[in-house]
Motif scaffolding. Structure first.
Motif: not given
Length: 111
Positions: A1-30
């Protein structure tokens, strides 16, 4: 999965927060998919049209992702590589491919 790489490159200071936002968006979509498909089934007269309606948000997401991915290009030319990072070892785990010395940093989990 490439999203962790995108998060790490795009938001290096907020990796945990943005990974949480991504995970919440997946759950909301489901959740939305499972909650709204049965009423769409009734309204549209079958499960096939109901599921087909979910192609529209998928196509929209593809367009947004494509526009965002091209945002870093100037006049059709790709961005200059910054050297090292996740791009240098995207082909495998450390030691399995010839990577730069910082491959252990970019390929190993940071948590």
């Amino acid at each position: 999965m490439l999203i962790p790489v995108v998060v790490k490159e795009s938001f290096p200071a907020r990796i945990g927060l943005m990974t949480g936002v991504y995970t919440a968006a997946l759950q909301l979509g489901a959740t939305l998919g499972s909650a709204l498909t049965p009423p769409l089934d009734t309204a549209l007269g079958g499960w096939r049209p109901a599921l087909a309606t979910w192609a529209a948000p998928a196509v929209l997401a593809l367009v947004v992702w494509t526009v965002a991915a091209r945002g870093g290009r100037v006049r059709g030319r790709p961005r200059r590589p910054t050297g090292g990072g996740a791009r240098s070892c995207a082909t495998g785990w450390p030691g399995s491919s010839p990577c730069s010395s910082d491959c252990r940093r970019c390929c190993s989990p940071s948590w």
